[in-house]
Design an enzyme around this catalytic site. Structure first.
Site, PDB file in Angstrom:
ATOM      1  N   ASP A 316       0.854  -1.166   0.000  1.00 38.28           N
ATOM      2  CA  ASP A 316       0.000   0.000   0.000  1.00 38.28           C
ATOM      3  C   ASP A 316       0.912   1.245   0.000  1.00 38.28           C
ATOM      4  O   ASP A 316       2.149   1.131   0.019  1.00 38.28           O
ATOM      5  CB  ASP A 316      -0.947  -0.032   1.214  1.00 38.28           C
ATOM      6  CG  ASP A 316      -2.215   0.776   0.963  1.00 38.28           C
ATOM      7  OD1 ASP A 316      -3.273   0.413   1.495  1.00 38.28           O
ATOM      8  OD2 ASP A 316      -2.141   1.764   0.193  1.00 38.28           O
ATOM      9  N   GLU A 506     -10.779   6.442   4.100  1.00 36.44           N
ATOM     10  CA  GLU A 506      -9.779   5.872   4.995  1.00 36.44           C
ATOM     11  C   GLU A 506      -9.914   6.414   6.420  1.00 36.44           C
ATOM     12  O   GLU A 506     -11.026   6.662   6.902  1.00 36.44           O
ATOM     13  CB  GLU A 506      -8.377   6.099   4.391  1.00 36.44           C
ATOM     14  CG  GLU A 506      -8.253   5.495   2.986  1.00 36.44           C
ATOM     15  CD  GLU A 506      -6.845   5.450   2.478  1.00 36.44           C
ATOM     16  OE1 GLU A 506      -6.617   5.807   1.315  1.00 36.44           O
ATOM     17  OE2 GLU A 506      -5.945   5.031   3.235  1.00 36.44           O
TER      18      GLU A 506
END
Ligand code: GLC
Length: 645
Positions: A316, A506
């Site tokens: 990521d 997020e």
């Protein structure tokens, strides 16, 4: 009893410790998972091996390095033989949010030409977060997010959305979608709950598999894109839903709950997996395993070997930097654990040099680097890359498909029988600023990363609920009063109220431990709007745009109908298709959406496994019931925002 007194136990321990299985509990971690057999294509493998042999150390490191398009030029792609790039949320060609499909494709062609000069025959692949359509691109159709698709439970629809998304992504010269998210969310405080299909592992597996099939359909003939099973693993299982936090779960639950989506994705032939920012502690043995980006057992021993995953694992965003002892630009540990492509958006040049040095010094075995590059080549040669299909408008848009997804995703939580559908000649008062806000209608990951700092002008192709109501009922029959303070409801046949979470993505969307799920507390302006119009002579139909279930008893009690609308995306007409009786006397479809998460009965019901929610998983009304409870919901005073830890 000591080992001396128990020779059999001693023998077993010695046996297991020599195999290492007892030593670190690997066997207990692997055992709940199936053993899958690799399916290799001899011609493809031969092509991979032949290409691998031609590469220098620098070229190999270039293949595993993934910069962001804002941080690299085509000349640098050539100089460093970079093999892959990405645009993050809010990353556009020329840093222009209005960049046209032609400008996306033009930039892609420049990067591609540079890459092919550096490594002839080995194309570059561009990745993007196309998580609900090609959502970074102005003008692309935006589908409802995964939480809404979970409410449809419709596998074919999800597969078709994958195909349509792939077509739009390809039309702009992009090759790789960082989707689907396969999280099985345990605590809806997580800011990424809306990226999950739901709390049922079987549903996540079924829909995740369909998403991969749709995205990767036609990979070899330039239509499909690479899909990404993410975020591996247990990203949705962290304590208190804290983004990038700690998941404490047993090996059995890791496999059967959080792993379900991965087995579906592997069955669909997914070619990439993205590692999770989160950490894992084995709650059966109380063994902390640290950040997923450094977990060799789960990335290599389990995913690559036991599950026979032959594709590539991508980190990521600067995810390797969170591994103990690592920096964003320097992390042999993560590569040795199984990361094949390092997403290092802005520090890529330092990463490149540090990694070359690490291989030269033996801190990264050449065999591991070769394995990573072999996987990258296998993925690249499994698809046709340079042909970007023409960026016709049709390629970018699929409004009817998205409209259908909206229709099928709406969940009716309360309904006074007979109120819906509204008549085709109804005169309605529309309140709530979100009724005409495409940013609120689209949610996070829409043009920008957070889905904020945008206006309706950023969504020229989209239709707000207000515009859709005007189209359906006639502008003269629709009055918009954003805060509900100007018009008298009893002059109308009904009030349509739209409440909404402010868009987020997020961790910025996490509900903090100082807060709770009560929507009125976090958005008091919504409660005020409803207060102004409720019980004033016209029935109130309330829609809630949200990325998660929320505690809304006080708001539902002020409504005669209450609809969980999630984040519908660009096609507001999908809402009016269900709110208003179809034209021409066609039969009304009613509400077919059913909850994929429980709906809270209290402000602290965060868990996906609440014993007494307002509605359980599978809950929701059709709207055709002749009897439905309109009894007021309990409204205990909200003693304090802080729920029991
Ligand atoms: C983000 C997300 C991930 C996304 C990546 C690239 O931090 O965690 O889902 O694909 O970075 O934007």
């Amino acid at each position: 009893m000591t080992m001396r007194q128990n020779p059999l136990g001693l023998a077993l321990a010695l046996l297991l410790s020599t195999t290492g299985a007892l030593a670190d509990g690997t066997d207990a971690i692997l055992q709940p998972w199936p053993v899958r057999q690799p399916q290799r294509d001899a011609a493809l493998e031969a092509r991979v091996e032949a290409a691998l042999k031609t590469l220098s150390l620098r070229q190999k490191v270039g293949q595993i390095t993934q910069p962001e398009i804002r941080a690299i030029t085509p000349d640098e792609v050539r100089e460093y033989a970079i093999g892959t790039i990405l645009n993050g949320g809010g990353g556009w060609p020329g840093q222009d949010r209005a960049a046209t499909p032609a400008q996306w494709r033009e930039l892609s062609d420049k990067f591609q030409a540079a890459a092919l000069q550096a490594t002839p025959g080995i194309p570059l692949i561009w990745g993007t977060d196309a998580v609900h359509g090609h959502n970074n691109l102005r003008g692309a159709t935006l589908f409802p997010h995964n939480i809404a698709l979970g409410a449809t439970r419709n596998t074919d629809l999800v597969r078709d959305i994958g195909r349509a998304t792939a077509r739009a992504v390809r039309a702009t010269g992009v090759h790789w979608a960082f989707a689907p998210t396969l999280a099985v969310v345990q605590d809806v405080r997580w800011g990424r709950t809306y990226e999950s299909y739901g709390a049922d592992p079987a549903l996540v597996k079924r829909l995740g598999q369909a998403a991969v099939e749709g995205l990767q359909d036609g990979l070899k003939d330039g239509r499909g894109v690479l899909a990404t099973a993410k975020h591996y693993i247990a990203d949705g299982g962290t304590r208190r839903g804290i983004d990038q936090g700690l998941a404490q779960t047993s090996p059995a639950d890791l496999a059967h709950v959080h792993g379900a989506g991965y087995l579906g994705a592997l069955d669909a032939g997914v070619l990439t997996v993205m590692a999770s920012f989160s950490s894992w502690t084995d709650s059966a043995s109380f063994t902390p395993h640290g950040k997923m980006h450094g977990n060799k057992t789960l990335m290599t021993d389990l995913l690559k070997e036991r599950l026979a995953f032959d594709g590539l694992i991508v980190s990521d965003w600067d995810g390797v930097g969170q591994v103990t002892g690592c920096k964003d630009e320097d992390c042999p540990q993560a590569i040795n654990a199984g990361i094949d492509v390092v997403m290092v958006p802005f520090k890529w040049k330092a990463f490149f040099h540090n990694t070359v040095r690490a291989v030269e010094q033996g801190r990264i075995p050449m065999a591991r680097l070769d394995d990573a590059v072999r996987r990258i080549l296998r993925v690249k040669f499994s698809m046709s890359v340079p042909t970007a299909v023409p960026a016709t408008v049709e390629a970018l848009q699929a409004p009817e498909l998205a409209r259908r997804a909206v229709r099928e995703s709406l969940v009716l939580l309360k309904h006074r029988p007979g109120l819906l559908p509204l008549k085709g000649n109804a005169r309605v008062l529309v309140v709530g600023a979100a009724a005409d806000s495409l940013p609120h209608q689209a949610g996070g990951w829409s043009i920008t990363w957070q889905g904020r700092d945008t206006t309706n002008a950023d969504f020229p192709q989209a239709t707000s609920l207000l515009a859709a109501l005007r189209q359906r009922l006639g502008a003269a029959n629709v009055v918009f009063d954003a805060d509900g303070s100007t018009h008298d409801p009893k002059q109308f046949d009904a009030v349509v109220a739209v409440l909404a979470e402010t868009p987020y993505a997020e961790g910025e969307g996490d509900v903090r431990i100082t807060e709770n799920l009560r929507h009125s507390r976090r958005h008091p302006q919504d409660a005020a709007v409803l207060q102004r119009v409720a019980g004033r002579g016209a029935p109130v139909v309330t829609l809630l745009y949200s990325g998660r279930p929320l505690y809304v008893n006080d708001l539902a009690n002020k409504s005669d109908a209450f609809i969980a609308a999630w984040q519908p995306g660009s096609e507001g007409a999908g809402l009016t298709d269900v709110l208003v009786a179809p034209a021409g006397g066609k039969p009304w479809p009613g509400f077919t959406g059913r909850l994929s998460f429980p709906w809270p009965a209290g402000p602290c019901q965060f868990s996906s496994h609440e014993a007494k929610p307002w509605w359980p998983v599978g809950g929701g009304l059709s709207g055709k019931e002749t009897r439905a409870s309109t009894r007021p919901l309990p409204e205990p005073a909200d003693p304090q925002p802080i729920c029991p830890l």
